[in-house]
Design a protein around this motif. Structure first.
Motif, PDB file in Angstrom:
ATOM      1  N   PRO A  56       2.342  -0.719   8.956  1.00 44.58           N
ATOM      2  CA  PRO A  56       1.593   0.383   8.345  1.00 44.58           C
ATOM      3  C   PRO A  56       2.489   1.372   7.602  1.00 44.58           C
ATOM      4  O   PRO A  56       2.103   1.891   6.544  1.00 44.58           O
ATOM      5  N   GLY A  57       3.677   1.631   8.138  1.00 44.40           N
ATOM      6  CA  GLY A  57       4.600   2.516   7.448  1.00 44.40           C
ATOM      7  C   GLY A  57       5.125   1.919   6.163  1.00 44.40           C
ATOM      8  O   GLY A  57       5.228   2.600   5.138  1.00 44.40           O
ATOM      9  N   TYR A  58       5.467   0.649   6.199  1.00 45.48           N
ATOM     10  CA  TYR A  58       5.966  -0.006   4.997  1.00 45.48           C
ATOM     11  C   TYR A  58       4.895  -0.085   3.913  1.00 45.48           C
ATOM     12  O   TYR A  58       5.188  -0.048   2.727  1.00 45.48           O
ATOM     13  N   GLN A  59       3.638  -0.212   4.321  1.00 42.36           N
ATOM     14  CA  GLN A  59       2.556  -0.353   3.355  1.00 42.36           C
ATOM     15  C   GLN A  59       1.905   0.980   3.006  1.00 42.36           C
ATOM     16  O   GLN A  59       0.972   1.023   2.208  1.00 42.36           O
ATOM     17  N   GLY A  60       2.397   2.054   3.599  1.00 38.64           N
ATOM     18  CA  GLY A  60       1.834   3.367   3.342  1.00 38.64           C
ATOM     19  C   GLY A  60       2.233   3.935   1.995  1.00 38.64           C
ATOM     20  O   GLY A  60       2.954   3.314   1.219  1.00 38.64           O
ATOM     21  N   ILE A  61       1.782   5.155   1.730  1.00 42.60           N
ATOM     22  CA  ILE A  61       1.938   5.778   0.416  1.00 42.60           C
ATOM     23  C   ILE A  61       3.264   6.531   0.369  1.00 42.60           C
ATOM     24  O   ILE A  61       3.465   7.509   1.088  1.00 42.60           O
ATOM     25  N   ARG A  62       4.127   6.134  -0.507  1.00 39.57           N
ATOM     26  CA  ARG A  62       5.457   6.737  -0.607  1.00 39.57           C
ATOM     27  C   ARG A  62       5.353   8.191  -1.057  1.00 39.57           C
ATOM     28  O   ARG A  62       4.698   8.519  -2.046  1.00 39.57           O
ATOM     29  N   GLY A  63       6.013   9.089  -0.311  1.00 36.99           N
ATOM     30  CA  GLY A  63       6.074  10.487  -0.687  1.00 36.99           C
ATOM     31  C   GLY A  63       4.741  11.191  -0.665  1.00 36.99           C
ATOM     32  O   GLY A  63       4.583  12.222  -1.321  1.00 36.99           O
ATOM     33  N   TYR A  64       3.775  10.656   0.091  1.00 30.66           N
ATOM     34  CA  TYR A  64       2.442  11.259   0.118  1.00 30.66           C
ATOM     35  C   TYR A  64       2.490  12.640   0.763  1.00 30.66           C
ATOM     36  O   TYR A  64       3.111  12.839   1.799  1.00 30.66           O
ATOM     37  N   ASP A  65       1.834  13.603   0.135  1.00 31.11           N
ATOM     38  CA  ASP A  65       1.746  14.963   0.662  1.00 31.11           C
ATOM     39  C   ASP A  65       0.274  15.375   0.660  1.00 31.11           C
ATOM     40  O   ASP A  65      -0.293  15.685  -0.379  1.00 31.11           O
ATOM     41  N   GLY A  66      -0.335  15.327   1.828  1.00 33.04           N
ATOM     42  CA  GLY A  66      -1.745  15.665   1.935  1.00 33.04           C
ATOM     43  C   GLY A  66      -2.211  15.508   3.373  1.00 33.04           C
ATOM     44  O   GLY A  66      -1.449  15.087   4.245  1.00 33.04           O
ATOM     45  N   PRO A  67      -3.466  15.832   3.652  1.00 33.99           N
ATOM     46  CA  PRO A  67      -3.964  15.882   5.025  1.00 33.99           C
ATOM     47  C   PRO A  67      -4.549  14.574   5.558  1.00 33.99           C
ATOM     48  O   PRO A  67      -4.927  14.509   6.728  1.00 33.99           O
ATOM     49  N   ILE A  72      -2.542   1.198   7.173  1.00 33.26           N
ATOM     50  CA  ILE A  72      -1.981   2.376   6.515  1.00 33.26           C
ATOM     51  C   ILE A  72      -1.915   3.511   7.532  1.00 33.26           C
ATOM     52  O   ILE A  72      -2.808   3.675   8.366  1.00 33.26           O
ATOM     53  N   LYS A  73      -0.857   4.265   7.479  1.00 30.69           N
ATOM     54  CA  LYS A  73      -0.671   5.339   8.454  1.00 30.69           C
ATOM     55  C   LYS A  73      -1.554   6.538   8.116  1.00 30.69           C
ATOM     56  O   LYS A  73      -1.711   6.897   6.961  1.00 30.69           O
ATOM     57  N   SER A  74      -2.107   7.131   9.148  1.00 32.83           N
ATOM     58  CA  SER A  74      -2.897   8.342   8.972  1.00 32.83           C
ATOM     59  C   SER A  74      -2.025   9.569   9.223  1.00 32.83           C
ATOM     60  O   SER A  74      -0.967   9.482   9.863  1.00 32.83           O
ATOM     61  N   ALA A  75      -2.482  10.710   8.736  1.00 33.40           N
ATOM     62  CA  ALA A  75      -1.764  11.960   8.986  1.00 33.40           C
ATOM     63  C   ALA A  75      -1.728  12.255  10.486  1.00 33.40           C
ATOM     64  O   ALA A  75      -0.753  12.814  10.998  1.00 33.40           O
ATOM     65  N   GLU A  76      -2.765  11.885  11.184  1.00 32.52           N
ATOM     66  CA  GLU A  76      -2.827  12.118  12.632  1.00 32.52           C
ATOM     67  C   GLU A  76      -1.709  11.375  13.359  1.00 32.52           C
ATOM     68  O   GLU A  76      -1.118  11.884  14.310  1.00 32.52           O
ATOM     69  N   ASP A  99       3.094   9.378   5.287  1.00 28.73           N
ATOM     70  CA  ASP A  99       4.094   8.915   4.334  1.00 28.73           C
ATOM     71  C   ASP A  99       4.432   7.452   4.626  1.00 28.73           C
ATOM     72  O   ASP A  99       4.349   6.986   5.759  1.00 28.73           O
ATOM     73  N   GLY A 100       4.795   6.701   3.576  1.00 26.40           N
ATOM     74  CA  GLY A 100       5.138   5.298   3.752  1.00 26.40           C
ATOM     75  C   GLY A 100       6.146   4.842   2.729  1.00 26.40           C
ATOM     76  O   GLY A 100       6.877   5.650   2.156  1.00 26.40           O
ATOM     77  N   ASN A 101       6.165   3.542   2.490  1.00 22.41           N
ATOM     78  CA  ASN A 101       7.168   2.960   1.609  1.00 22.41           C
ATOM     79  C   ASN A 101       6.594   2.180   0.419  1.00 22.41           C
ATOM     80  O   ASN A 101       7.346   1.693  -0.407  1.00 22.41           O
ATOM     81  N   SER A 102       5.287   2.023   0.382  1.00 25.86           N
ATOM     82  CA  SER A 102       4.607   1.434  -0.780  1.00 25.86           C
ATOM     83  C   SER A 102       4.990  -0.015  -1.056  1.00 25.86           C
ATOM     84  O   SER A 102       5.306  -0.384  -2.199  1.00 25.86           O
ATOM     85  N   TYR A 103       4.945  -0.851  -0.011  1.00 24.13           N
ATOM     86  CA  TYR A 103       5.109  -2.291  -0.196  1.00 24.13           C
ATOM     87  C   TYR A 103       3.785  -2.996   0.086  1.00 24.13           C
ATOM     88  O   TYR A 103       2.861  -2.419   0.643  1.00 24.13           O
ATOM     89  N   ASN A 104       3.719  -4.280  -0.298  1.00 22.30           N
ATOM     90  CA  ASN A 104       2.528  -5.110  -0.080  1.00 22.30           C
ATOM     91  C   ASN A 104       1.289  -4.437  -0.669  1.00 22.30           C
ATOM     92  O   ASN A 104       0.274  -4.268  -0.007  1.00 22.30           O
ATOM     93  N   LEU A 105       1.373  -4.088  -1.927  1.00 25.42           N
ATOM     94  CA  LEU A 105       0.300  -3.350  -2.579  1.00 25.42           C
ATOM     95  C   LEU A 105      -0.791  -4.293  -3.097  1.00 25.42           C
ATOM     96  O   LEU A 105      -0.492  -5.294  -3.750  1.00 25.42           O
ATOM     97  N   PRO A 106      -2.055  -3.979  -2.837  1.00 27.05           N
ATOM     98  CA  PRO A 106      -3.131  -4.743  -3.466  1.00 27.05           C
ATOM     99  C   PRO A 106      -3.032  -4.642  -4.983  1.00 27.05           C
ATOM    100  O   PRO A 106      -2.541  -3.650  -5.527  1.00 27.05           O
ATOM    101  N   THR A 107      -3.529  -5.662  -5.659  1.00 21.96           N
ATOM    102  CA  THR A 107      -3.471  -5.702  -7.122  1.00 21.96           C
ATOM    103  C   THR A 107      -4.824  -5.346  -7.733  1.00 21.96           C
ATOM    104  O   THR A 107      -5.858  -5.364  -7.062  1.00 21.96           O
ATOM    105  N   THR A 108      -4.796  -5.052  -9.013  1.00 21.77           N
ATOM    106  CA  THR A 108      -6.040  -4.817  -9.742  1.00 21.77           C
ATOM    107  C   THR A 108      -6.918  -6.057  -9.718  1.00 21.77           C
ATOM    108  O   THR A 108      -8.148  -5.963  -9.632  1.00 21.77           O
ATOM    109  N   ASP A 109      -6.298  -7.226  -9.775  1.00 20.18           N
ATOM    110  CA  ASP A 109      -7.041  -8.486  -9.721  1.00 20.18           C
ATOM    111  C   ASP A 109      -7.833  -8.594  -8.423  1.00 20.18           C
ATOM    112  O   ASP A 109      -8.999  -9.011  -8.422  1.00 20.18           O
TER     113      ASP A 109
END
Length: 251
Positions: free
Chosen positions: A29-40, A108-112, A44-54
């Motif tokens: 979940p951390g590796y697939q989370g949002i890199r540098g995310y700032d919100g509630p 994906i990691k939650s803020a909690e 925060d994560g590392n932004s790997y294994n991202l779903p595609t537009t396809d």
């Protein structure tokens, strides 16, 4: 409630990038989370294994839902970071995996989760890894039944066609998607394979489905037929076997 086999994790202890094998938490979940995310909402994560537009665009709309709503598995699988109302006005960066505009909403990691203050908590999650879900079993069974009929069209197991279709529609009906109908053996088979994408995306099955169905070279950039169907055997394992194991072709 559809879990058949999980790998369980604990979020009670941190870890470090220097010893990922030491973690008691789920790393993904951390590796697939949002890199540098700032919100509630998210962690925060590392932004790997991202779903595609396809992938995001492949999900269907169901005419039996009110106002022809889309497959609910679309947003359960893909977090649209740009157009999601939960992330409006929140900032994030681009990680090592690049940027597609989508994140794996299943892991994906939650803020909690980040609020417990343990060391390197972007590496630690108590979210279990679901190895086998009931819908996977149902779709595997349906695929095996219809594939057997395709390869043996003169067999006496004609009822397998109906059973395969019933199993496919069992998965679809629980998310209020319209039922598939019988057109041909090949069409049922194709419907089952795409249903596995709708149902199991971002859970680690897609690569193996593409290899098994012979579609990997068409879907995966750089895939080499005759090589990438298998992974390389680690050299340490070959050495421990006294050199008696041959490396897989192409490596």
């Amino acid at each position: 409630i559809e879990t058949v086999f999980d790998v369980e994790y604990s979020a009670g202890e941190g870890g470090s990038y220097g010893c990922l094998i030491c973690l008691e938490g789920n790393l993904t979940p951390g590796y697939q989370g949002i890199r540098g995310y700032d919100g509630p909402v998210y962690g925060d994560g590392n932004s790997y294994n991202l779903p595609t537009t396809d992938l995001y665009n492949c999900f269907e709309y169901s005419p039996i839902q009110p106002y022809c709503n889309e497959d609910p598995r679309k947003n359960a699988t893909c977090l649209d970071i740009v157009n999601n109302v939960n992330t409006a006005g929140q900032t994030y960066g681009i990680g090592g995996g690049g940027h597609t505009g989508f994140y794996n909403n299943k892991y994906i990691k939650s803020a909690e989760e980040l609020a417990n203050g343990i060391p390197d908590n972007d590496l630690t999650s108590g979210v279990n890894y679901r190895v086998i879900r009931y819908s996977d079993i149902i779709l595997m069974t349906a695929e095996a039944l219809i594939k057997s009929r395709i390869e043996n069209p003169n067999s006496s197991n004609i009822g397998d066609d109906t059973l395969a279709l019933e199993l496919l529609n069992q998965v679809r009906s629980r998310v209020n998607m319209f039922p598939r109908s019988f057109n041909s053996l090949q069409q049922i088979y194709d419907d089952i394979i795409i249903e596995r994408r709708y149902e199991l995306s971002c859970e680690g099955h897609r690569f193996f489905d593409l290899v098994r169905t012979g579609k990997a070279a068409d879907e995966i950039p750089g895939f080499v037929v005759g090589k990438h169907e298998l992974f390389p055997i680690p050299q340490d394992e070959i050495d421990l076997a006294g050199g008696n194991w041959s490396q897989n072709p192409g490596y």
